[in-house]
Design a protein around this motif. Structure first.
Motif, PDB file in Angstrom:
ATOM      1  N   LEU A  49     -47.525 -46.287 -40.828  1.00 33.13           N
ATOM      2  CA  LEU A  49     -46.886 -45.072 -39.751  1.00 33.13           C
ATOM      3  C   LEU A  49     -45.478 -44.852 -40.281  1.00 33.13           C
ATOM      4  CD1 LEU A  49     -48.245 -45.688 -36.247  1.00 33.13           C
ATOM      5  CD2 LEU A  49     -48.621 -43.652 -37.703  1.00 33.13           C
ATOM      6  N   SER A  50     -44.759 -46.197 -40.546  1.00 32.69           N
ATOM      7  CA  SER A  50     -43.335 -46.136 -41.032  1.00 32.69           C
ATOM      8  C   SER A  50     -42.904 -45.256 -42.299  1.00 32.69           C
ATOM      9  CB  SER A  50     -42.934 -47.450 -40.971  1.00 32.69           C
ATOM     10  OG  SER A  50     -43.401 -48.338 -41.956  1.00 32.69           O
ATOM     11  N   ASN A  51     -44.257 -45.077 -43.300  1.00 29.58           N
ATOM     12  CA  ASN A  51     -44.104 -44.549 -44.379  1.00 29.58           C
ATOM     13  C   ASN A  51     -44.611 -43.050 -44.637  1.00 29.58           C
ATOM     14  OD1 ASN A  51     -42.938 -44.753 -46.901  1.00 29.58           O
ATOM     15  ND2 ASN A  51     -44.935 -45.866 -48.048  1.00 29.58           N
ATOM     16  N   HIS A  52     -44.410 -42.385 -43.464  1.00 32.66           N
ATOM     17  CA  HIS A  52     -44.981 -41.144 -43.467  1.00 32.66           C
ATOM     18  C   HIS A  52     -46.371 -41.088 -43.459  1.00 32.66           C
ATOM     19  CE1 HIS A  52     -41.802 -38.231 -42.746  1.00 32.66           C
ATOM     20  NE2 HIS A  52     -41.093 -38.672 -43.642  1.00 32.66           N
ATOM     21  N   GLY A  53     -47.162 -42.180 -42.959  1.00 33.58           N
ATOM     22  CA  GLY A  53     -48.644 -42.001 -43.036  1.00 33.58           C
ATOM     23  C   GLY A  53     -49.447 -42.463 -44.125  1.00 33.58           C
ATOM     24  N   ARG A  54     -48.340 -42.997 -45.302  1.00 32.85           N
ATOM     25  CA  ARG A  54     -48.982 -43.388 -46.452  1.00 32.85           C
ATOM     26  C   ARG A  54     -49.419 -44.819 -46.582  1.00 32.85           C
ATOM     27  NH1 ARG A  54     -44.294 -41.000 -50.228  1.00 32.85           N
ATOM     28  NH2 ARG A  54     -43.066 -42.127 -48.536  1.00 32.85           N
ATOM     29  N   ALA A  55     -50.604 -45.077 -46.528  1.00 29.08           N
ATOM     30  CA  ALA A  55     -51.157 -46.434 -46.797  1.00 29.08           C
ATOM     31  C   ALA A  55     -50.744 -47.173 -47.721  1.00 29.08           C
ATOM     32  CB  ALA A  55     -52.687 -46.533 -46.610  1.00 29.08           C
ATOM     33  N   ARG A  56     -50.449 -48.586 -47.735  1.00 26.48           N
ATOM     34  CA  ARG A  56     -49.971 -49.168 -49.010  1.00 26.48           C
ATOM     35  C   ARG A  56     -51.011 -49.266 -50.242  1.00 26.48           C
ATOM     36  NH1 ARG A  56     -47.629 -55.235 -47.835  1.00 26.48           N
ATOM     37  NH2 ARG A  56     -49.377 -55.504 -46.132  1.00 26.48           N
ATOM     38  N   ASP A  57     -52.349 -49.227 -49.941  1.00 26.93           N
ATOM     39  CA  ASP A  57     -53.349 -49.324 -50.950  1.00 26.93           C
ATOM     40  C   ASP A  57     -53.586 -47.843 -51.388  1.00 26.93           C
ATOM     41  OD1 ASP A  57     -54.454 -48.387 -48.686  1.00 26.93           O
ATOM     42  OD2 ASP A  57     -56.140 -50.226 -48.990  1.00 26.93           O
ATOM     43  N   GLN A  58     -52.848 -46.573 -50.810  1.00 26.95           N
ATOM     44  CA  GLN A  58     -53.274 -45.186 -51.217  1.00 26.95           C
ATOM     45  C   GLN A  58     -52.616 -45.343 -52.867  1.00 26.95           C
ATOM     46  OE1 GLN A  58     -54.442 -42.360 -52.351  1.00 26.95           O
ATOM     47  NE2 GLN A  58     -54.888 -42.189 -49.841  1.00 26.95           N
ATOM     48  N   LYS A  59     -53.459 -44.985 -53.862  1.00 26.54           N
ATOM     49  CA  LYS A  59     -53.018 -44.866 -55.112  1.00 26.54           C
ATOM     50  C   LYS A  59     -52.571 -43.511 -55.518  1.00 26.54           C
ATOM     51  CE  LYS A  59     -54.350 -49.083 -56.466  1.00 26.54           C
ATOM     52  NZ  LYS A  59     -54.508 -49.548 -54.915  1.00 26.54           N
ATOM     53  N   LYS A  60     -52.740 -42.493 -54.629  1.00 27.50           N
ATOM     54  CA  LYS A  60     -52.330 -40.945 -54.997  1.00 27.50           C
ATOM     55  C   LYS A  60     -51.006 -41.026 -54.596  1.00 27.50           C
ATOM     56  CE  LYS A  60     -55.186 -37.467 -53.762  1.00 27.50           C
ATOM     57  NZ  LYS A  60     -56.446 -37.138 -53.316  1.00 27.50           N
ATOM     58  N   GLN A  61     -50.181 -40.672 -55.400  1.00 26.22           N
ATOM     59  CA  GLN A  61     -48.611 -40.396 -55.029  1.00 26.22           C
ATOM     60  C   GLN A  61     -48.207 -39.065 -53.895  1.00 26.22           C
ATOM     61  OE1 GLN A  61     -46.605 -39.565 -58.653  1.00 26.22           O
ATOM     62  NE2 GLN A  61     -44.785 -41.057 -58.015  1.00 26.22           N
ATOM     63  N   PHE A  62     -47.400 -39.401 -53.197  1.00 29.71           N
ATOM     64  CA  PHE A  62     -47.127 -38.367 -52.116  1.00 29.71           C
ATOM     65  C   PHE A  62     -48.434 -37.741 -51.522  1.00 29.71           C
ATOM     66  CE2 PHE A  62     -43.478 -37.578 -55.133  1.00 29.71           C
ATOM     67  CZ  PHE A  62     -42.651 -38.121 -54.559  1.00 29.71           C
TER      68      PHE A  62
END
Ligand code: PLP
Length: 373
Positions: A208-221
């Motif tokens: 949540l703190s990273n604009h909903g980007r999960a740590r293991d999400q490989k796709k940028q932005f």
């Protein structure tokens, strides 16, 4: 006019200035998170918790933690009526309802019996706010949480340095939140910290703190959901690291100031101050005096006398239920009635003994004007 006595003011030394300058000069590129990570590590170690996320404020840490717990429209969150609005606003922003219950007359913190009585099928959490460094009864609150399957959140914004039977404030609930606002014991100007021992909740808040980007999400932005942006900057964290290296000194000085006030004032008729029950340590963020009702002393009289002495007199928190945007709760008698005869005392780290004496003399003059049996 005598020199002004401020109620709080940060303690900033060469160390904070050195780290902040270093962050400004070098804390970019591959070093852009260095102070943030160090600050989080130092904080975890101090508190004895597994996870910490530095934030832009305590309000932001509470907002994300509450969102991660799934608090949503129609839900209720129980908290003490006596508090700063920062604890209530994230609840409102999530569409839930803050339910204000009364405080205990001695600790000025949430009354656990009142909290338990306020539980409904819609209750999603109870917030324990350790007011002015005074501790909530965590044993009772955690037992209630266990009994009803309701998480206890600790708002420890005012309680760095406070310890409940060997455990630091903020480390006992489902999660804890701290503030590093310029008035707090440890400061980064503005700032906060989310802490928890719950691995799953930590991952949720991190995403949540990273604009909903999960740590293991490989796709940028590629956000996986709509999140938040409540991050602390590396520049602020640099100051935080210096403050953490001095944390024992910062807390020790706050405790010393409370002890001096206590020694000078607690013998006086009709005056009570921040309690420190056996087995606990009060971090002493804000030394506060409460006059007994029989004394007839009012907030307005106190403010007038402090103004004449050119000393800051911070009012005891108004009950949140008395604010225009909330419904009033007339049965919260302590929350309604204590602020009318209480005042926060100046307690910045570098306060001089002569300044403490000036404040005590104002209070002693009041104490000599009445007699309480
Ligand atoms: C200061 C404070 C906050 C808010 O902290 P911010 O960092 O300003 O968001 C929340 N709760 C309590 C009890 C506070 O004293």
């Amino acid at each position: 006019m005598k020199p002004r006595i401020h109620y709080t003011k940060p303690s900033i030394t060469e160390l904070e200035i050195r780290y902040a300058s270093d962050a400004a000069a070098n804390g970019w590129g591959d070093q852009c998170y260095a102070y943030i990570h160090r600050f989080e590590e130092l904080f975890k170690e101090h508190l004895g918790v597994n996870y910490a996320i530095a934030t832009s404020s305590c309000t932001g840490a509470l907002h994300m933690g509450m969102a991660a717990l799934g608090i949503s429209p129609g839900d209720e969150v129980i908290m003490a009526d006596t508090n700063w609005i920062a604890t209530a606003s994230p609840i409102v922003h999530l569409g839930a309802k803050p339910v204000f219950v009364d405080i205990l007359p001695d600790s000025w913190c949430i009354d656990p019996e009142k909290a338990e009585a306020a539980i409904t099928p819609r209750t999603k959490a109870i917030v324990a706010v350790h007011l002015y460094g005074n501790l909530c009864d965590m044993d009772r609150l955690l037992a209630i949480g266990e009994k009803y399957g309701i998480p206890i959140i600790e708002d420890a914004a005012e309680a760095i340095g406070s310890v409940w039977h060997g455990k630091r404030a903020g480390s006992m609930g489902k999660f804890g939140a701290f503030s590093f606002h310029g008035t707090k014991t440890l400061t980064t100007g503005e700032g906060g910290m989310f802490v928890s021992n719950d691995a799953e909740l930590f991952e949720r808040v991190l995403t949540l703190s990273n604009h909903g980007r999960a740590r293991d999400q490989k796709k940028q932005f590629w956000p996986d959901e709509v999140g938040f942006k409540y991050k602390m900057s590396n520049l602020q964290a640099a100051i935080g690291c210096a403050q953490m290296e001095r944390i024992e000194e910062l807390i020790g000085r706050k405790r010393e100031i409370l002890a001096i006030y206590r020694e000078r004032l607690c013998g006086l008729d009709g005056i009570s101050m921040n309690p420190e029950p056996a087995g606990t340590v009060n971090g002493a963020w804000m030394p506060t005096v409460v006059f007994a009702p029989e004394t007839g002393i009012s907030r307005e009289k106190l403010q007038g006398a402090f103004a004449a002495e050119n000393a800051d007199a911070r009012v005891f928190f108004w009950p949140l239920s008395s604010l225009a945007m909330f419904e009033s709760v007339t049965e919260n008698i302590h929350a309604l009635n204590i602020p009318a005869r209480a005042i926060n005392l100046p307690s910045y780290h570098d306060i001089k003994i002569t300044e403490i004496d000036r404040v005590c003399d104002v209070l002693k003059k009041f104490a000599s004007s009445y007699h309480v049996d």
